[in-house]
Design a protein around this motif. Structure first.
Motif, PDB file in Angstrom:
ATOM      1  N   TRP A 185     -98.400  56.172  59.291  1.00 35.77           N
ATOM      2  CA  TRP A 185     -98.876  54.823  59.542  1.00 35.77           C
ATOM      3  C   TRP A 185    -100.228  54.619  58.876  1.00 35.77           C
ATOM      4  N   LYS A 186    -100.581  53.370  58.677  1.00 34.39           N
ATOM      5  CA  LYS A 186    -101.872  53.060  58.048  1.00 34.39           C
ATOM      6  C   LYS A 186    -103.023  53.652  58.852  1.00 34.39           C
ATOM      7  N   GLU A 196    -104.500  53.222  51.367  1.00 30.63           N
ATOM      8  CA  GLU A 196    -103.106  52.791  51.329  1.00 30.63           C
ATOM      9  C   GLU A 196    -102.690  52.339  49.928  1.00 30.63           C
ATOM     10  N   PRO A 201     -95.416  51.502  50.479  1.00 30.79           N
ATOM     11  CA  PRO A 201     -94.879  51.250  51.820  1.00 30.79           C
ATOM     12  C   PRO A 201     -93.393  51.616  51.867  1.00 30.79           C
ATOM     13  N   ASP A 204     -91.127  46.447  53.118  1.00 30.97           N
ATOM     14  CA  ASP A 204     -92.083  45.355  53.301  1.00 30.97           C
ATOM     15  C   ASP A 204     -92.367  45.006  54.755  1.00 30.97           C
ATOM     16  N   SER A 207     -95.996  48.827  58.254  1.00 27.88           N
ATOM     17  CA  SER A 207     -97.216  49.345  57.630  1.00 27.88           C
ATOM     18  C   SER A 207     -97.200  50.867  57.671  1.00 27.88           C
ATOM     19  N   LYS A 208     -96.057  51.432  57.308  1.00 31.26           N
ATOM     20  CA  LYS A 208     -95.893  52.878  57.226  1.00 31.26           C
ATOM     21  C   LYS A 208     -95.676  53.233  55.765  1.00 31.26           C
ATOM     22  N   PHE A 209     -96.274  54.344  55.332  1.00 27.61           N
ATOM     23  CA  PHE A 209     -96.304  54.647  53.910  1.00 27.61           C
ATOM     24  C   PHE A 209     -95.658  56.001  53.610  1.00 27.61           C
TER      25      PHE A 209
END
Length: 324
Positions: A185-186, A196, A201, A204, A207-209
């Motif tokens: 997660w961010k 970030e 991501p 869309d 907010s997890k990368f």
């Protein structure tokens, strides 16, 4: 109905993950590719499933077991079908986000596929310490991936993130490597001082990368030596306690990946037996951590000391490099 199509004349790509070989009609850049021509264990295919859509839509939560296989629909994305642990069929909807389709292929589809093949998927992250696998399990948001990332940044290797594939070899539980990527997660990126902007991501809507860990990925199956269950609590301090056999059984069942689908798959008895077998022989601790603050470094140090104690009791020579 218009669906996404693939040119059938192009070569499929062969991948490996979870101890299996995948022959895929869609690109899965997260997975490691294979160059050999060994027969695939699993085929991932674009499949026309339109005749089943009305059936799936009449079922609660759009998850259902049918004669063709286990099916589920993600609105505006795709209809999926997992068949006998050997095939994943994908029926993409118009204008579907392929990143989101891959997310479900590598998540829910893989979880169901492993269950169908008799491989227990735990929900968590696993790292390699002293040539053994240690798994971190817990509810969503417990800090599993953040803790695993702390180990990775300290020089240890990642085995799996999100789905931990556990099976038995020569009567011993082992963990099969997944693929060289973490999902953070961010908030976790911020804690590690990572921007970030450096990462993609997952899709869309979240907010997890996706965090590549190619240089710190262990691509071989290793014995499972222990499980740590992370639990958030209203406290200022980190606490650690050993779980008894009944608690271990509860943890294995509770933290099975996509465990809510097991009754629909007809695998309740298998699941109980598999979890009980694992709970009967596994070293397992519950870690109670504060709900606030960045406790991952402290958790890592306490875990390492506990593993060191266990290794010393077993007369195993263990490096103390990471205890300083």
């Amino acid at each position: 109905m218009t669906i996404f199509t693939v040119n059938k004349t192009i070569n499929k790509t062969i991948y490996q993950a979870f101890g299996l070989h995948f022959d895929s009609e869609i690109l899965l850049p997260e997975l490691l590719q294979r160059q050999d021509t060994q027969e695939a264990d699993v085929n991932i295919e674009i499949q026309d499933l339109s005749e089943w859509r009305s059936v799936v839509n009449t079922r609660e939560n759009n998850f259902t077991m049918q004669s063709i296989g286990f099916m589920f629909e993600i609105p505006n994305t795709a209809l999926f079908c997992i068949q006998d642990g050997k095939r994943i069929g994908i029926h993409p909807f118009p204008d579907a986000d392929m990143d989101k389709i891959r997310l479900y292929v590598l998540g829910t589809c893989m979880g169901v596929l492993l269950l169908q093949r008799g491989i227990l998927p735990l929900h968590g992250s696993a790292v390699v310490i002293n040539n053994k696998a240690y798994a971190f399990v817990g509810e969503s948001g417990a800090g599993k991936s953040t803790l695993a990332s702390t180990f990775v940044q300290s020089g240890f290797q990642l085995l799996s993130d999100d789905v931990i594939a556990v099976s038995y070899e020569n009567g011993e539980p082992v963990v099969h490597p997944a693929y060289p990527q973490q999902k953070l997660w961010k908030e976790s990126l911020d804690l590690f001082g990572m921007s970030e902007d450096q990462f993609k991501p997952l899709h869309d809507e979240v907010s997890k990368f996706a965090i590549p860990v190619t240089k710190h990925f262990h691509n071989k199956t290793v014995p499972l030596a222990g499980v740590f269950e992370l639990v958030k609590m209203d406290s200022e301090y980190v606490a650690m306690r050993e779980m008894n056999r009944l608690e271990r059984l509860h943890a294995m069942m509770l933290h099975t990946y996509r465990g809510a689908l097991i009754p629909r798959l007809g695998l309740k008895q298998w699941h109980f037996s598999s979890a009980a077998a694992l709970a009967g022989e596994l070293f397992a601790l519950q870690i109670l951590r504060p709900t606030t603050g960045f406790t991952a470094p402290e958790l890592m140090n306490q875990i390492m000391r506990k593993i060191y104690q266990e290794e010393m009791q077993g007369d195993t020579i263990y490096s103390t490099e990471h205890f300083n």
